[in-house]
Scaffold this motif. Structure first.
Motif, PDB file in Angstrom:
ATOM      1  N   MET A  69      -0.430  40.581 -24.514  1.00 38.40           N
ATOM      2  CA  MET A  69      -0.474  39.344 -24.066  1.00 38.40           C
ATOM      3  C   MET A  69      -1.639  38.928 -23.845  1.00 38.40           C
ATOM      4  O   MET A  69      -2.616  39.291 -23.221  1.00 38.40           O
ATOM      5  N   GLY A  70      -1.881  37.731 -24.555  1.00 42.92           N
ATOM      6  CA  GLY A  70      -3.226  37.071 -24.412  1.00 42.92           C
ATOM      7  C   GLY A  70      -3.466  36.303 -23.217  1.00 42.92           C
ATOM      8  O   GLY A  70      -2.803  36.364 -22.322  1.00 42.92           O
ATOM      9  N   LEU A  71      -4.657  35.476 -23.266  1.00 43.02           N
ATOM     10  CA  LEU A  71      -5.039  34.745 -21.982  1.00 43.02           C
ATOM     11  C   LEU A  71      -3.786  33.741 -21.856  1.00 43.02           C
ATOM     12  O   LEU A  71      -3.341  33.502 -20.488  1.00 43.02           O
ATOM     13  N   LEU A  72      -3.514  33.117 -22.811  1.00 38.95           N
ATOM     14  CA  LEU A  72      -2.512  31.875 -22.850  1.00 38.95           C
ATOM     15  C   LEU A  72      -1.212  32.309 -23.270  1.00 38.95           C
ATOM     16  O   LEU A  72      -1.292  32.482 -24.614  1.00 38.95           O
ATOM     17  N   ASP A  73      -0.230  32.272 -22.408  1.00 39.85           N
ATOM     18  CA  ASP A  73       1.066  32.927 -22.841  1.00 39.85           C
ATOM     19  C   ASP A  73       1.641  31.453 -23.430  1.00 39.85           C
ATOM     20  O   ASP A  73       2.451  31.878 -24.318  1.00 39.85           O
ATOM     21  N   LYS A  74       1.589  30.599 -23.144  1.00 37.77           N
ATOM     22  CA  LYS A  74       2.099  29.180 -23.558  1.00 37.77           C
ATOM     23  C   LYS A  74       1.426  28.213 -23.129  1.00 37.77           C
ATOM     24  O   LYS A  74       1.093  28.022 -22.171  1.00 37.77           O
ATOM     25  N   GLN A  75       1.338  27.344 -24.259  1.00 32.94           N
ATOM     26  CA  GLN A  75       0.580  26.251 -24.009  1.00 32.94           C
ATOM     27  C   GLN A  75       1.494  24.913 -24.147  1.00 32.94           C
ATOM     28  O   GLN A  75       2.030  24.631 -25.127  1.00 32.94           O
ATOM     29  N   PHE A  76       1.509  24.143 -23.130  1.00 31.56           N
ATOM     30  CA  PHE A  76       2.347  22.925 -22.942  1.00 31.56           C
ATOM     31  C   PHE A  76       1.712  21.616 -23.905  1.00 31.56           C
ATOM     32  O   PHE A  76       0.449  21.702 -24.126  1.00 31.56           O
ATOM     33  N   GLN A  77       2.612  20.924 -23.960  1.00 33.53           N
ATOM     34  CA  GLN A  77       1.896  19.816 -24.890  1.00 33.53           C
ATOM     35  C   GLN A  77       1.114  18.957 -24.579  1.00 33.53           C
ATOM     36  O   GLN A  77       0.165  18.520 -25.153  1.00 33.53           O
ATOM     37  N   ASN A  78       1.235  18.632 -23.109  1.00 31.59           N
ATOM     38  CA  ASN A  78       0.192  17.621 -22.559  1.00 31.59           C
ATOM     39  C   ASN A  78      -1.232  17.974 -22.575  1.00 31.59           C
ATOM     40  O   ASN A  78      -2.086  17.465 -22.125  1.00 31.59           O
ATOM     41  N   GLY A  79      -1.404  19.711 -22.498  1.00 29.08           N
ATOM     42  CA  GLY A  79      -2.718  20.003 -22.341  1.00 29.08           C
ATOM     43  C   GLY A  79      -3.214  20.465 -21.174  1.00 29.08           C
ATOM     44  O   GLY A  79      -4.289  20.885 -20.864  1.00 29.08           O
ATOM     45  N   ASN A  80      -2.439  19.954 -19.992  1.00 24.67           N
ATOM     46  CA  ASN A  80      -3.002  20.010 -18.830  1.00 24.67           C
ATOM     47  C   ASN A  80      -2.533  21.182 -18.253  1.00 24.67           C
ATOM     48  O   ASN A  80      -2.856  21.643 -16.957  1.00 24.67           O
ATOM     49  N   VAL A  81      -1.435  21.918 -18.452  1.00 22.45           N
ATOM     50  CA  VAL A  81      -0.598  22.882 -17.941  1.00 22.45           C
ATOM     51  C   VAL A  81      -0.826  24.495 -18.814  1.00 22.45           C
ATOM     52  O   VAL A  81      -0.782  24.277 -19.927  1.00 22.45           O
ATOM     53  N   LEU A  82      -1.415  25.235 -18.257  1.00 25.01           N
ATOM     54  CA  LEU A  82      -1.446  26.439 -18.879  1.00 25.01           C
ATOM     55  C   LEU A  82      -0.653  27.698 -18.156  1.00 25.01           C
ATOM     56  O   LEU A  82      -0.347  27.539 -16.674  1.00 25.01           O
ATOM     57  N   VAL A  83       0.025  28.359 -18.701  1.00 23.06           N
ATOM     58  CA  VAL A  83       1.002  29.535 -18.182  1.00 23.06           C
ATOM     59  C   VAL A  83       0.300  30.886 -18.557  1.00 23.06           C
ATOM     60  O   VAL A  83      -0.010  31.142 -19.751  1.00 23.06           O
ATOM     61  N   THR A  84      -0.018  31.630 -17.505  1.00 27.75           N
ATOM     62  CA  THR A  84      -0.496  32.987 -17.847  1.00 27.75           C
ATOM     63  C   THR A  84      -0.155  33.923 -16.575  1.00 27.75           C
ATOM     64  O   THR A  84       0.471  33.689 -15.639  1.00 27.75           O
ATOM     65  N   SER A  85      -0.392  35.119 -16.735  1.00 21.55           N
ATOM     66  CA  SER A  85      -0.173  36.025 -15.496  1.00 21.55           C
ATOM     67  C   SER A  85      -1.472  36.029 -14.631  1.00 21.55           C
ATOM     68  O   SER A  85      -2.467  35.617 -15.088  1.00 21.55           O
ATOM     69  N   LEU A  86      -1.185  36.396 -13.196  1.00 22.62           N
ATOM     70  CA  LEU A  86      -2.253  36.326 -12.247  1.00 22.62           C
ATOM     71  C   LEU A  86      -3.339  37.192 -12.783  1.00 22.62           C
ATOM     72  O   LEU A  86      -4.507  36.882 -12.479  1.00 22.62           O
ATOM     73  N   ASP A  87      -2.874  38.568 -13.130  1.00 19.46           N
ATOM     74  CA  ASP A  87      -3.790  39.441 -13.511  1.00 19.46           C
ATOM     75  C   ASP A  87      -4.858  38.910 -14.581  1.00 19.46           C
ATOM     76  O   ASP A  87      -6.020  39.126 -14.419  1.00 19.46           O
ATOM     77  N   THR A  88      -4.254  38.454 -15.657  1.00 25.82           N
ATOM     78  CA  THR A  88      -5.239  37.843 -16.628  1.00 25.82           C
ATOM     79  C   THR A  88      -5.939  36.833 -16.384  1.00 25.82           C
ATOM     80  O   THR A  88      -7.286  37.002 -16.669  1.00 25.82           O
ATOM     81  N   LEU A  89      -5.507  35.868 -15.292  1.00 29.07           N
ATOM     82  CA  LEU A  89      -6.346  35.109 -15.042  1.00 29.07           C
ATOM     83  C   LEU A  89      -7.563  35.362 -13.941  1.00 29.07           C
ATOM     84  O   LEU A  89      -8.773  35.166 -14.282  1.00 29.07           O
ATOM     85  N   LEU A  90      -7.141  36.488 -13.156  1.00 30.95           N
ATOM     86  CA  LEU A  90      -8.442  36.767 -12.188  1.00 30.95           C
ATOM     87  C   LEU A  90      -9.262  37.822 -12.982  1.00 30.95           C
ATOM     88  O   LEU A  90     -10.334  37.542 -12.802  1.00 30.95           O
ATOM     89  N   ASN A  91      -8.658  38.583 -13.955  1.00 29.71           N
ATOM     90  CA  ASN A  91      -9.636  39.262 -14.755  1.00 29.71           C
ATOM     91  C   ASN A  91     -10.731  38.445 -15.674  1.00 29.71           C
ATOM     92  O   ASN A  91     -11.904  38.836 -15.838  1.00 29.71           O
ATOM     93  N   TRP A  92     -10.067  37.589 -16.230  1.00 28.01           N
ATOM     94  CA  TRP A  92     -10.835  36.584 -16.970  1.00 28.01           C
ATOM     95  C   TRP A  92     -11.906  36.000 -16.122  1.00 28.01           C
ATOM     96  O   TRP A  92     -12.885  36.088 -16.572  1.00 28.01           O
ATOM     97  N   ALA A  93     -11.460  35.615 -15.006  1.00 29.48           N
ATOM     98  CA  ALA A  93     -12.610  35.084 -13.999  1.00 29.48           C
ATOM     99  C   ALA A  93     -13.787  35.965 -13.848  1.00 29.48           C
ATOM    100  O   ALA A  93     -15.068  35.735 -13.766  1.00 29.48           O
ATOM    101  N   ARG A  94     -13.231  37.115 -13.327  1.00 31.85           N
ATOM    102  CA  ARG A  94     -14.290  38.195 -13.056  1.00 31.85           C
ATOM    103  C   ARG A  94     -15.034  38.561 -14.175  1.00 31.85           C
ATOM    104  O   ARG A  94     -16.318  38.779 -14.156  1.00 31.85           O
ATOM    105  N   LEU A  95     -14.460  38.797 -15.305  1.00 34.16           N
ATOM    106  CA  LEU A  95     -15.371  39.412 -16.413  1.00 34.16           C
ATOM    107  C   LEU A  95     -16.108  38.192 -17.100  1.00 34.16           C
ATOM    108  O   LEU A  95     -17.210  38.588 -17.829  1.00 34.16           O
TER     109      LEU A  95
END
Lengths: 158, 163
Positions: free
Chosen positions: B1-27
């Protein structure tokens, strides 16, 4: 002034306190008794013909035959001549007169020699360890030093 | 599973898992505690300078353990310094990481036999995440170490306890 002249005048002034000399060495040296080191140092610094006003280095030695020693490299910025003084003392009673009152440089150098070799400089104003922690045991640059198994709960050997 | 699981059309909403988000922020913002102890510190400085530019990895040098995520032990750790390293490591907030840079910090380096005062590896007092070999390591090696650490952070999880 040559090393031979320095030796002759030291011998004339201090007699038995000056033990031996090696004057044909690359850096000629004179061996002095440790109990009278400060007198000799003061004379070498203050005599107008000597004026060894600069202590270039003070080193501690372990000769590995039951003797410790200190080596003083002296230089005169006035006359631009050099001499090396040595003292030796027994490992059981490693007492040498401090020369930190003669050359201020000697203060930290003597603390280092005390720290690593355990040479005790009598009348030193502040004889504490300078590099190693205060709770260190033993004198690590002595030839018979063995590394302890643990230091403060941390294993030391590889 | 990548960082962005699904990208909505309007571009302002991202769906991802909490783990991925936190890890991305930390790393992406591994603030670094600089612990330059010997010649490795020079290479660490070179890595921070413009040629190698450590900041493109989000690594910012800080001088206090309260603000850092990763401790760079760069150089020879003496026994006298070991207790200080332990204390400052304890003051770091979790999650915290340790990068051991150079042979001395890894295993004692050239002092492994006759260095009576050298700690034979900083991992004897604190846990180490990444070892960077070299004497001293080149800046590229340190950067590789940072990338390895980022890979490690990326695999972390909130529910699964890491080792």
């Amino acid at each position: 002034m040559t090393a031979e002249q320095v030796f002759t005048s030291l011998k004339a002034k201090f007699g038995d306190a000056v033990l031996e000399a090696k004057l044909d060495a690359l850096q000629p040296w004179i061996l002095v008794v440790p109990e009278r080191m400060k007198e000799v140092a003061l004379f070498l610094r203050d005599d107008p013909a000597m004026q060894f006003d600069y202590l270039m280095c003070l080193s501690g030695m372990d000769y590995n035959d039951g003797k410790l020693g200190v080596v003083y490299h002296l230089f005169s910025t006035v006359h631009r001549h050099k001499i090396v003084l040595k003292v030796q003392c027994a490992k059981e009673t490693p007492h040498v007169q401090s020369v930190s009152a003669v050359w201020g440089t000697a203060n930290w150098h003597e603390r280092e020699a005390y720290d690593l070799l355990g040479i005790i400089f009598d009348e030193h104003p502040d004889l504490r360890r300078i590099l190693l922690p205060d709770d260190w045991g033993g004198y690590p640059l002595r030839k018979d030093y063995r590394v302890p198994e643990f230091y403060n709960g941390v294993k030391v050997p590889y | 599973m990548g960082l962005l699981d699904k990208q909505f059309q309007n571009g302002n909403v991202l769906v991802t898992s909490l783990d991925t988000l936190l890890n991305w922020a930390r790393l992406s913002s591994l603030w670094q505690m600089q612990w330059g102890l010997a010649c490795c510190a020079i290479e660490m400085m070179a890595t921070s300078a413009s040629n190698f530019d450590i900041m493109r990895f989000g690594v910012i040098p800080r001088a206090t353990p309260r603000q850092v995520d990763v401790l760079f032990v760069a150089g020879t750790v003496t026994l006298k310094m070991a207790s200080r390293i332990k204390r400052l490591y304890d003051q770091m907030a979790e999650p915290r990481y340790v990068l051991s840079m150079g042979s001395c910090a890894n295993c004692g380096g050239p002092y492994w036999e006759h260095g009576y005062h050298v700690l034979k590896g900083v991992d004897r007092v604190i846990p180490v995440d990444v070892y960077v070999p070299g004497c001293p390591p080149r800046p590229e090696a340190l950067l590789e170490g940072i990338i390895k650490l980022q890979e490690k952070v990326r695999k972390e999880s909130l529910v699964k306890k890491s080792a």
